[in-house]
Design a protein around this motif. Structure first.
Motif, PDB file in Angstrom:
ATOM      1  N   PHE A  87      20.736  15.692  56.322  1.00  0.00           N
ATOM      2  CA  PHE A  87      19.958  14.487  56.305  1.00  0.00           C
ATOM      3  C   PHE A  87      20.216  13.876  54.903  1.00  0.00           C
ATOM      4  O   PHE A  87      19.380  13.106  54.380  1.00  0.00           O
ATOM      5  CB  PHE A  87      18.627  14.625  56.400  1.00  0.00           C
ATOM      6  CG  PHE A  87      18.214  15.114  57.669  1.00  0.00           C
ATOM      7  CD1 PHE A  87      18.281  14.206  58.868  1.00  0.00           C
ATOM      8  CD2 PHE A  87      17.778  16.502  57.937  1.00  0.00           C
ATOM      9  CE1 PHE A  87      17.831  15.015  60.060  1.00  0.00           C
ATOM     10  CE2 PHE A  87      17.549  16.859  59.085  1.00  0.00           C
ATOM     11  CZ  PHE A  87      17.752  16.208  60.227  1.00  0.00           C
ATOM     12  N   SER A  88      21.452  14.111  54.107  1.00  0.00           N
ATOM     13  CA  SER A  88      21.653  13.657  52.732  1.00  0.00           C
ATOM     14  C   SER A  88      21.904  12.190  52.863  1.00  0.00           C
ATOM     15  O   SER A  88      21.503  11.715  51.782  1.00  0.00           O
ATOM     16  CB  SER A  88      22.775  14.351  52.158  1.00  0.00           C
ATOM     17  OG  SER A  88      24.074  14.259  53.022  1.00  0.00           O
ATOM     18  N   LEU A 145      14.502  24.239  52.453  1.00  0.00           N
ATOM     19  CA  LEU A 145      15.310  23.401  53.301  1.00  0.00           C
ATOM     20  C   LEU A 145      15.118  21.951  53.233  1.00  0.00           C
ATOM     21  O   LEU A 145      13.926  21.446  52.992  1.00  0.00           O
ATOM     22  CB  LEU A 145      14.909  23.999  54.862  1.00  0.00           C
ATOM     23  CG  LEU A 145      15.727  25.407  55.210  1.00  0.00           C
ATOM     24  CD1 LEU A 145      15.290  25.685  56.640  1.00  0.00           C
ATOM     25  CD2 LEU A 145      17.171  25.374  54.940  1.00  0.00           C
ATOM     26  N   HIS A 146      16.199  21.516  53.520  1.00  0.00           N
ATOM     27  CA  HIS A 146      16.001  19.669  53.729  1.00  0.00           C
ATOM     28  C   HIS A 146      14.750  19.605  54.842  1.00  0.00           C
ATOM     29  O   HIS A 146      14.906  20.364  55.996  1.00  0.00           O
ATOM     30  CB  HIS A 146      17.318  19.201  54.039  1.00  0.00           C
ATOM     31  CG  HIS A 146      18.389  19.478  53.043  1.00  0.00           C
ATOM     32  ND1 HIS A 146      18.407  18.412  51.867  1.00  0.00           N
ATOM     33  CD2 HIS A 146      19.297  20.455  53.065  1.00  0.00           C
ATOM     34  CE1 HIS A 146      19.615  19.122  51.342  1.00  0.00           C
ATOM     35  NE2 HIS A 146      20.127  20.224  51.968  1.00  0.00           N
ATOM     36  N   THR A 147      13.958  18.581  54.563  1.00  0.00           N
ATOM     37  CA  THR A 147      13.025  18.502  55.542  1.00  0.00           C
ATOM     38  C   THR A 147      12.527  17.040  56.111  1.00  0.00           C
ATOM     39  O   THR A 147      12.505  16.238  54.797  1.00  0.00           O
ATOM     40  CB  THR A 147      11.693  19.235  55.307  1.00  0.00           C
ATOM     41  OG1 THR A 147      11.943  20.489  55.208  1.00  0.00           O
ATOM     42  CG2 THR A 147      10.876  19.099  56.602  1.00  0.00           C
ATOM     43  N   LEU A 148      12.544  16.475  56.957  1.00  0.00           N
ATOM     44  CA  LEU A 148      11.815  15.251  57.578  1.00  0.00           C
ATOM     45  C   LEU A 148      10.614  15.537  58.121  1.00  0.00           C
ATOM     46  O   LEU A 148      10.751  16.139  59.068  1.00  0.00           O
ATOM     47  CB  LEU A 148      12.768  14.400  58.175  1.00  0.00           C
ATOM     48  CG  LEU A 148      14.240  13.905  57.652  1.00  0.00           C
ATOM     49  CD1 LEU A 148      15.021  12.968  58.645  1.00  0.00           C
ATOM     50  CD2 LEU A 148      13.862  12.845  56.561  1.00  0.00           C
ATOM     51  N   GLN A 149       9.539  14.778  57.659  1.00  0.00           N
ATOM     52  CA  GLN A 149       8.107  14.925  58.231  1.00  0.00           C
ATOM     53  C   GLN A 149       8.457  14.422  59.644  1.00  0.00           C
ATOM     54  O   GLN A 149       8.675  13.379  59.782  1.00  0.00           O
ATOM     55  CB  GLN A 149       7.202  14.427  57.354  1.00  0.00           C
ATOM     56  CG  GLN A 149       5.916  14.637  58.254  1.00  0.00           C
ATOM     57  CD  GLN A 149       4.821  14.673  56.960  1.00  0.00           C
ATOM     58  OE1 GLN A 149       3.877  15.200  57.071  1.00  0.00           O
ATOM     59  NE2 GLN A 149       4.788  13.400  56.269  1.00  0.00           N
ATOM     60  N   GLY A 157       9.535  20.130  62.623  1.00  0.00           N
ATOM     61  CA  GLY A 157      10.352  19.486  63.782  1.00  0.00           C
ATOM     62  C   GLY A 157      11.852  19.368  63.550  1.00  0.00           C
ATOM     63  O   GLY A 157      12.642  20.438  63.807  1.00  0.00           O
ATOM     64  N   ILE A 158      12.459  18.326  62.968  1.00  0.00           N
ATOM     65  CA  ILE A 158      13.499  18.024  62.875  1.00  0.00           C
ATOM     66  C   ILE A 158      14.104  18.517  61.290  1.00  0.00           C
ATOM     67  O   ILE A 158      15.297  18.408  61.073  1.00  0.00           O
ATOM     68  CB  ILE A 158      14.016  16.826  62.965  1.00  0.00           C
ATOM     69  CG1 ILE A 158      13.300  15.697  62.009  1.00  0.00           C
ATOM     70  CG2 ILE A 158      13.782  16.069  64.393  1.00  0.00           C
ATOM     71  CD1 ILE A 158      13.740  14.435  62.100  1.00  0.00           C
ATOM     72  N   GLY A 159      13.208  19.026  60.507  1.00  0.00           N
ATOM     73  CA  GLY A 159      13.677  19.432  59.232  1.00  0.00           C
ATOM     74  C   GLY A 159      14.569  20.614  59.213  1.00  0.00           C
ATOM     75  O   GLY A 159      15.341  20.621  58.007  1.00  0.00           O
TER      76      GLY A 159
END
Length: 367
Positions: free
Chosen positions: A349-350, A282-286, A342-344
């Motif tokens: 978030f492209s 999945l798209h992920t932001l740390q 968390g928010i991933g």
């Protein structure tokens, strides 16, 4: 071999034969036995050299013997055969076979690779780009020995894909056709990028997750089963880059990679662990924190002047600091393992995470 110049005989002139001339009173040539026997022996030697038994009833043995002897030294004949429909090829049509499948799907069947035909070569080449299925079929129980790492006995047919696609095959007189060369020998199942929307010839298809028939693509199904990236259709979610068994009986699904970024498989390195070939992330932001140290004031402007490590007030320049929590420690094992950090798991978030890139059509080697 020569004319019987040294053999005295009635009617011979310098060893050459002449017709009878009743007006002049000269007789016609009488063929001496020694010369007739020598001519016969010359022909029989050619027949024997081809491994054939002489037969009084067969007046075509000399030609067959010469063809067999030539075939041993050069199995490729100077023959060009043009076809535009399904056909069983005869041995004398082998050479360069040019096939136009634009009128419709076609099957070209090779002659039996038996002792009678011997060692022969054929180049089968497609001349159209219609997309109609063009099959090169071995006769009876004969096999074409390609992709023997998947099936030791080879396969009963192959397909020519795209204008200019060609295979060079050689028979072994024992039921087998061996590939000598082909337009594109890239590995089966390999993914490539192209700079054209057209499908280049040589055995390529779109990398689009299509469902294919196992009977029409048996070598590709064998490849899927040995790939380590095969799953069921029901378990396909998160494994779209692999293969599936589709209906579980008659077909299978190829990988889907359109619109995706590709990543090299970890293979025990430990950077991107616990991944199987073809699996997706999945798209992920740390997850991490931004903060303002206590006592720095209630407003900072402009946002571009905020130092690294401080709470991002770009969206609210009048926000007041409430804590002095430090940013998340790096590396983050949960993030590195592909676990939701968390928010991933929300959104794509492209607009924030997509790197600059160039899009090329993806292709997969189907044969």
């Amino acid at each position: 071999m020569d004319y019987p110049k040294s053999i005295p005989s009635v009617g011979l002139v310098n060893g050459r034969f002449v017709d009878e001339n009743p007006v002049a009173g000269t007789p016609g040539s009488l063929i001496p036995a020694i010369w007739g026997n020598s001519v016969t022996q010359e022909i029989l030697s050619v027949v024997a050299g081809a491994g054939m038994a002489p037969s009084e009833a067969d007046n075509g043995q000399l030609l067959k013997a010469i063809q067999a002897i030539i075939g041993v030294t050069s199995p490729m004949r100077s023959v060009v055969t043009r076809l535009a429909a399904s056909k069983l090829l005869a041995p004398e049509e082998l050479g360069l076979v040019l096939i136009d499948a634009s009128p419709g799907a076609a099957t070209i069947t090779l002659p039996p690779a038996n002792v009678a035909m011997g060692v022969r070569d054929v180049i089968v080449r497609r001349v159209d780009n219609s997309g109609n299925r063009l099959v090169i079929q071995a006769a009876g129980t004969d096999r074409i020995r390609f992709h023997t790492h998947l099936s030791a006995t080879g396969y009963p047919f192959l397909v020519l894909m795209g204008s200019g696609d060609w295979w060079h095959l050689r028979s072994d007189s024992a039921g087998i056709w061996w590939p000598v060369g082909r337009l594109d020998g890239s590995a089966l199942g390999r993914q490539v990028f192209e700079t054209t929307l057209q499908m280049n010839p040589g055995g390529y298809g779109a990398l689009n997750g299509n469902v294919l028939s196992r009977s029409e693509w048996p070598w590709l199904w064998d490849h899927a089963q040995s790939s380590g990236a095969l799953t069921t259709e029901a378990a396909r979610g998160g494994k779209e880059g692999g293969w599936t068994s589709a209906d579980g009986a008659l077909n299978f699904r190829i990988p889907e990679a359109r619109g995706e970024f590709l990543r090299v498989l970890d293979e025990s390195r430990g950077v991107d662990a616990a991944r199987m070939p073809g699996s997706s992330q999945l798209h992920t932001l740390q997850k991490h924190n931004h903060y303002l140290p206590t006592g720095t004031g209630s407003a900072i402007s402009p946002a571009s002047s905020i130092p690294d490590g401080m709470w991002d007030v770009a969206h609210d320049v009048n926000a007041s600091p409430t804590n002095t929590t430090s940013a998340t420690t790096y590396p983050n094992p949960a993030f590195d393992a592909g676990v939701d950090a968390g928010i991933g798991s929300i959104g794509t978030f492209s607009a924030e995470t997509r790197p600059r890139n160039i899009a090329y059509p993806g292709r997969i080697k189907l044969i």
